[in-house]
Design a protein around this motif. Structure first.
Motif, PDB file in Angstrom:
ATOM      1  N   THR A  88       0.835  -1.198   0.000  1.00  0.00           N
ATOM      2  CA  THR A  88       0.000   0.000   0.000  1.00  0.00           C
ATOM      3  C   THR A  88       0.869   1.246   0.000  1.00  0.00           C
ATOM      4  OG1 THR A  88      -1.651  -1.219   1.254  1.00  0.00           O
ATOM      5  CG2 THR A  88      -1.861   1.151   1.211  1.00  0.00           C
ATOM      6  N   THR A  89       1.942   1.270   0.749  1.00  0.00           N
ATOM      7  CA  THR A  89       2.832   2.410   0.798  1.00  0.00           C
ATOM      8  C   THR A  89       3.467   2.649  -0.575  1.00  0.00           C
ATOM      9  OG1 THR A  89       3.324   1.902   3.099  1.00  0.00           O
ATOM     10  CG2 THR A  89       4.808   3.416   2.001  1.00  0.00           C
ATOM     11  N   ARG A 132       2.200   1.874  -3.483  1.00  0.00           N
ATOM     12  CA  ARG A 132       1.176   2.400  -4.383  1.00  0.00           C
ATOM     13  C   ARG A 132       0.948   3.887  -4.115  1.00  0.00           C
ATOM     14  NH1 ARG A 132      -3.341  -2.394  -4.525  1.00  0.00           N
ATOM     15  NH2 ARG A 132      -2.076  -3.826  -5.734  1.00  0.00           N
ATOM     16  N   TRP A 133       0.914   4.259  -2.858  1.00  0.00           N
ATOM     17  CA  TRP A 133       0.717   5.668  -2.507  1.00  0.00           C
ATOM     18  C   TRP A 133       1.870   6.525  -3.008  1.00  0.00           C
ATOM     19  CZ3 TRP A 133      -3.345   8.345  -1.303  1.00  0.00           C
ATOM     20  CH2 TRP A 133      -4.442   7.710  -0.742  1.00  0.00           C
ATOM     21  N   ALA A 159       1.582   6.865  -6.763  1.00  0.00           N
ATOM     22  CA  ALA A 159       0.502   7.795  -7.120  1.00  0.00           C
ATOM     23  C   ALA A 159       0.939   9.240  -6.890  1.00  0.00           C
ATOM     24  CB  ALA A 159      -0.763   7.484  -6.321  1.00  0.00           C
ATOM     25  N   ILE A 160       1.566   9.517  -5.755  1.00  0.00           N
ATOM     26  CA  ILE A 160       2.040  10.865  -5.449  1.00  0.00           C
ATOM     27  C   ILE A 160       3.117  11.282  -6.443  1.00  0.00           C
ATOM     28  CG2 ILE A 160       3.298  12.247  -3.740  1.00  0.00           C
ATOM     29  CD1 ILE A 160       1.746  10.649  -1.578  1.00  0.00           C
TER      30      ILE A 160
END
Length: 162
Positions: free
Chosen positions: A3-4, A6-7, A10-11
Motif C-alpha cells: 500500500t505504501t 502504491r501511494w 501515485a504521489i
C-alpha cells in the motif's frame, strides 16, 4: 508495504504531471485545429464577398420598398432576402418560430431596437420574445423557404399548382 508503494507511486505520478504541466515546451510543435496565423480569405475573395454584401443590401432595400422584407435584426438576413422576402417581426409576434438566421442573430444580441425591448430569458436561460420562448421554424416551413429560395435564385423552376 504494498500500500505504501502504491501511494508513493501515485504521489510521484501526480507530482510529475504537475511539473510537466508547469513546463513551457516551446520546442514541441503543437497541432491546432486552426492555424493561428491564418489571415482569412484572399484579397480577391474578400472583394467578391463585399460585392455580394452590397448586392444583398440593395436587394433588401428593394424588398423593403415592396413591403416584403421586415427584419428583426440589425444585420441583413441573407436567407430572407434570397427567399424573396421575410417578415421576421410578424414571425416573432406570432410565436410560431423564426428563420435560423434571425434566431442566431437574436441570440448574438443583434436585435433591432424595437425588438430588443421585448426580448428576455426564461428560467432555463432560453431567449424569449414577449415571454414566449424563441423557436426556429418547423421543418416544413424551412423546406418551403428553401424551395422558394431555389426558385428566386434560379436554381429551380417554379412548380405551378393546377
Amino acid at each position: 508495504m504494498m500500500t505504501t508503494g502504491r501511494w508513493l507511486s501515485a504521489i510521484g505520478l501526480v507530482g510529475l504531471g504537475f511539473l510537466l504541466g508547469r513546463m513551457d515546451f516551446h520546442t514541441v510543435s503543437v497541432i491546432r485545429a486552426q492555424d493561428a496565423d491564418a489571415t482569412g480569405p484572399s484579397d480577391e475573395t474578400t472583394k467578391k464577398i463585399q460585392l455580394a454584401n452590397d448586392a444583398l443590401k440593395a436587394a433588401a432595400e428593394s424588398l423593403k420598398n415592396e413591403s416584403l422584407y421586415i427584419a428583426a435584426t440589425k444585420p441583413i438576413n441573407v436567407l430572407g432576402i434570397l427567399s424573396g422576402g421575410i417578415n421576421a417581426v410578424d414571425d416573432l409576434e406570432s410565436g410560431r418560430g423564426v428563420d435560423p438566421e434571425t434566431f442566431a442573430a437574436l441570440y448574438a444580441d443583434e436585435a433591432t431596437d424595437d425588438v430588443k425591448l421585448h426580448l428576455g430569458k426564461d428560467e432555463d436561460g432560453r431567449l424569449t420574445y414577449k415571454n414566449k420562448v424563441l423557436r426556429i421554424y418547423p421543418i416544413s416551413r424551412l423546406k418551403k423557404m428553401n424551395a422558394q429560395r431555389k426558385v428566386v435564385t434560379g436554381e429551380a423552376k417554379a412548380v405551378r399548382a393546377e
